[in-house]
Write a protein that holds these residues in place. Structure first.
Motif, PDB file in Angstrom:
ATOM      1  N   LYS A  13      -2.653  16.263 -33.008  1.00  0.00           N
ATOM      2  CA  LYS A  13      -2.010  17.199 -32.169  1.00  0.00           C
ATOM      3  C   LYS A  13      -2.525  17.049 -30.881  1.00  0.00           C
ATOM      4  O   LYS A  13      -3.801  16.914 -30.388  1.00  0.00           O
ATOM      5  CB  LYS A  13      -1.940  18.645 -32.726  1.00  0.00           C
ATOM      6  CG  LYS A  13      -1.177  18.869 -34.217  1.00  0.00           C
ATOM      7  CD  LYS A  13      -1.251  20.305 -34.690  1.00  0.00           C
ATOM      8  CE  LYS A  13      -0.809  20.498 -35.824  1.00  0.00           C
ATOM      9  NZ  LYS A  13      -0.887  21.975 -36.415  1.00  0.00           N
ATOM     10  N   ARG A  24      -7.776  24.376 -27.015  1.00  0.00           N
ATOM     11  CA  ARG A  24      -6.643  25.090 -27.001  1.00  0.00           C
ATOM     12  C   ARG A  24      -5.481  24.271 -27.423  1.00  0.00           C
ATOM     13  O   ARG A  24      -5.323  22.895 -27.173  1.00  0.00           O
ATOM     14  CB  ARG A  24      -6.310  25.662 -25.691  1.00  0.00           C
ATOM     15  CG  ARG A  24      -7.380  26.540 -25.142  1.00  0.00           C
ATOM     16  CD  ARG A  24      -6.925  27.937 -25.572  1.00  0.00           C
ATOM     17  NE  ARG A  24      -8.193  28.899 -25.106  1.00  0.00           N
ATOM     18  CZ  ARG A  24      -7.929  30.272 -25.449  1.00  0.00           C
ATOM     19  NH1 ARG A  24      -7.047  30.953 -25.719  1.00  0.00           N
ATOM     20  NH2 ARG A  24      -9.137  31.084 -24.635  1.00  0.00           N
ATOM     21  N   ASP A  25      -4.568  24.795 -28.336  1.00  0.00           N
ATOM     22  CA  ASP A  25      -3.568  23.723 -28.885  1.00  0.00           C
ATOM     23  C   ASP A  25      -2.322  23.682 -27.820  1.00  0.00           C
ATOM     24  O   ASP A  25      -1.904  24.823 -27.220  1.00  0.00           O
ATOM     25  CB  ASP A  25      -2.864  24.412 -30.324  1.00  0.00           C
ATOM     26  CG  ASP A  25      -1.687  23.465 -30.898  1.00  0.00           C
ATOM     27  OD1 ASP A  25      -1.755  22.690 -30.418  1.00  0.00           O
ATOM     28  OD2 ASP A  25      -0.845  24.400 -31.273  1.00  0.00           O
ATOM     29  N   SER A  27       0.597  22.025 -28.527  1.00  0.00           N
ATOM     30  CA  SER A  27       1.695  21.757 -29.043  1.00  0.00           C
ATOM     31  C   SER A  27       3.066  22.442 -28.609  1.00  0.00           C
ATOM     32  O   SER A  27       3.918  21.974 -28.826  1.00  0.00           O
ATOM     33  CB  SER A  27       1.500  22.083 -30.651  1.00  0.00           C
ATOM     34  OG  SER A  27       0.810  21.212 -31.120  1.00  0.00           O
ATOM     35  N   GLY A  28       2.793  23.652 -28.026  1.00  0.00           N
ATOM     36  CA  GLY A  28       4.246  24.391 -27.433  1.00  0.00           C
ATOM     37  C   GLY A  28       4.376  23.929 -26.139  1.00  0.00           C
ATOM     38  O   GLY A  28       5.516  24.251 -25.678  1.00  0.00           O
ATOM     39  N   ILE A  29       3.546  22.983 -25.542  1.00  0.00           N
ATOM     40  CA  ILE A  29       3.880  22.381 -24.192  1.00  0.00           C
ATOM     41  C   ILE A  29       4.048  21.097 -24.220  1.00  0.00           C
ATOM     42  O   ILE A  29       5.316  20.853 -23.526  1.00  0.00           O
ATOM     43  CB  ILE A  29       2.668  22.736 -23.208  1.00  0.00           C
ATOM     44  CG1 ILE A  29       1.985  23.933 -23.271  1.00  0.00           C
ATOM     45  CG2 ILE A  29       2.655  22.325 -21.866  1.00  0.00           C
ATOM     46  CD1 ILE A  29       3.087  25.278 -22.888  1.00  0.00           C
ATOM     47  N   GLU A  31       4.527  17.395 -26.882  1.00  0.00           N
ATOM     48  CA  GLU A  31       4.677  16.768 -28.145  1.00  0.00           C
ATOM     49  C   GLU A  31       3.309  16.102 -28.538  1.00  0.00           C
ATOM     50  O   GLU A  31       2.692  15.977 -29.683  1.00  0.00           O
ATOM     51  CB  GLU A  31       5.685  16.070 -28.371  1.00  0.00           C
ATOM     52  CG  GLU A  31       7.056  16.539 -28.291  1.00  0.00           C
ATOM     53  CD  GLU A  31       8.224  15.681 -28.817  1.00  0.00           C
ATOM     54  OE1 GLU A  31       7.918  14.453 -29.086  1.00  0.00           O
ATOM     55  OE2 GLU A  31       9.355  16.260 -28.757  1.00  0.00           O
ATOM     56  N   LYS A  45       3.441  19.916 -15.761  1.00  0.00           N
ATOM     57  CA  LYS A  45       3.854  21.056 -16.698  1.00  0.00           C
ATOM     58  C   LYS A  45       2.655  21.679 -17.454  1.00  0.00           C
ATOM     59  O   LYS A  45       2.583  22.901 -17.575  1.00  0.00           O
ATOM     60  CB  LYS A  45       4.631  20.429 -18.008  1.00  0.00           C
ATOM     61  CG  LYS A  45       5.241  21.253 -18.942  1.00  0.00           C
ATOM     62  CD  LYS A  45       6.376  20.532 -19.909  1.00  0.00           C
ATOM     63  CE  LYS A  45       7.071  21.454 -20.867  1.00  0.00           C
ATOM     64  NZ  LYS A  45       8.025  20.835 -21.593  1.00  0.00           N
ATOM     65  N   ALA A  49       0.722  25.744 -17.234  1.00  0.00           N
ATOM     66  CA  ALA A  49       0.740  26.448 -18.369  1.00  0.00           C
ATOM     67  C   ALA A  49      -0.511  27.714 -18.304  1.00  0.00           C
ATOM     68  O   ALA A  49      -1.435  27.460 -17.616  1.00  0.00           O
ATOM     69  CB  ALA A  49       0.650  25.827 -19.843  1.00  0.00           C
ATOM     70  N   SER A  53      -3.673  31.781 -22.717  1.00  0.00           N
ATOM     71  CA  SER A  53      -2.915  32.196 -23.796  1.00  0.00           C
ATOM     72  C   SER A  53      -2.479  31.372 -24.791  1.00  0.00           C
ATOM     73  O   SER A  53      -1.988  31.561 -25.752  1.00  0.00           O
ATOM     74  CB  SER A  53      -1.714  32.616 -23.156  1.00  0.00           C
ATOM     75  OG  SER A  53      -0.783  31.585 -22.687  1.00  0.00           O
ATOM     76  N   LEU A  54      -2.970  29.949 -24.802  1.00  0.00           N
ATOM     77  CA  LEU A  54      -2.574  29.158 -25.805  1.00  0.00           C
ATOM     78  C   LEU A  54      -3.495  29.335 -26.955  1.00  0.00           C
ATOM     79  O   LEU A  54      -4.804  29.808 -26.913  1.00  0.00           O
ATOM     80  CB  LEU A  54      -2.978  27.706 -25.238  1.00  0.00           C
ATOM     81  CG  LEU A  54      -1.950  27.446 -24.188  1.00  0.00           C
ATOM     82  CD1 LEU A  54      -2.234  25.933 -23.463  1.00  0.00           C
ATOM     83  CD2 LEU A  54      -0.433  27.243 -24.703  1.00  0.00           C
TER      84      LEU A  54
END
Length: 282
Positions: A13, A24-25, A27-29, A31, A45, A49, A53-54
């Protein structure tokens, strides 16, 4: 930014290292840390972010290669004058280029598998250039504009396969696990001068390589320019740029090659460090 990939092989990931050293992940930002994420738009991008908060990644996960879906790994040989000397070779009038199979790419701390029949396994700490924008016929002055960032690469080599088995170097450079990459890719804005970085490697705690990228024959800007004259560089391509002296084959009177059980540690200032244990192929 320090971008990385974590998780089981083949299921990594995307992640980012925060100011406290926590993963910090992402994956929401994005792929993956791949061509799309490494483009100027992708990096913008990620930069926009709110990293704090991630989600924090718990524990100490395995790190994969910091770049996913690498299209090409284009390596540079004999790019430090003192390494050329220890190899008994002349500094080349133009960069020596060879390809490392992308199947060799692995995580920075994954085991190095000693291939069957190996007699002369070696290590090479190298500065890796990660391309972020399609580059074709670019000038040296503009070349670094096409770079997303930099990382550590161990150009693991089997010298007998490479130099004594006829043909090209590729077969001595492309065995499985011969391309540890990472731990993370550091974006270009954090490395203002890639040709002023300490670079080192240890084997079983003994310093073997202790150099600086300022002794490169051909610097990152020239290499991106040069390679782009022959083929298009794509986002996600990785260019290991050669190694300083101190590789196993350079020791006199007896080379110091790797064997199962040996532990290799290597790193570059500002780019992190790797650690591999050599294990016999099953």
């Amino acid at each position: 930014m320090k971008l990385l990939r974590y998780g089981a092989p083949g299921a990594e990931k995307p992640g980012i290292l925060d100011g406290d050293g926590k993963i910090r992940d992402l994956s929401g930002i994005v792929e993956d840390i791949d061509a799309a994420a490494l483009s100027p738009e992708g990096l913008a991008k990620i930069a926009a972010a709110d990293i704090g908060s991630l989600p924090v990644v718990d524990g100490d996960p395995r790190l994969g290669a910091c770049v996913g879906k690498v299209g090409k790994m284009i390596c540079v040989g004999l790019n430090y004058s003192d390494h050329a000397a220890e190899s008994g070779m002349e500094v080349p009038p133009e960069p020596i280029i060879f390809m490392k199979a992308t199947s060799a790419i692995c995580g920075p701390n994954d085991d190095t598998v000693v291939p069957r029949g190996s007699k002369k396994l070696d290590y090479e700490v190298e500065l890796g250039i990660v391309i972020g924008k399609k580059a074709k016929y670019v000038s040296e002055a503009e070349a670094l504009d096409y770079v997303a960032g930099y990382c550590v690469v161990n150009d693991v080599s089997e010298r007998e396969f490479q130099a004594e088995r006829s043909g090209q170097w590729t077969k001595g450079k492309s065995c499985d696990t011969f391309g540890p990459t990472g731990p993370w890719m550091v974006t270009r804005d954090e490395i203002p001068n890639p040709q002023e970085l300490g670079i080192w490697a240890k084997v079983n705690g003994e310093f073997r390589q202790n150099g600086n990228t300022n002794t490169m024959v051909y610097g990152p800007a020239f290499l991106v320019h040069y390679l782009s004259q022959f083929f298009t560089l794509e986002p996600g391509d990785v260019i290991p740029t050669g190694t300083p002296p101190g590789v196993g084959m350079g020791f006199k009177p007896e080379p110091k090659y790797l064997k199962a059980g040996d532990v290799v540690e290597l790193g570059i200032d500002g780019l992190g460090a790797q650690r591999q244990t050599c294990v016999a192929d099953s």
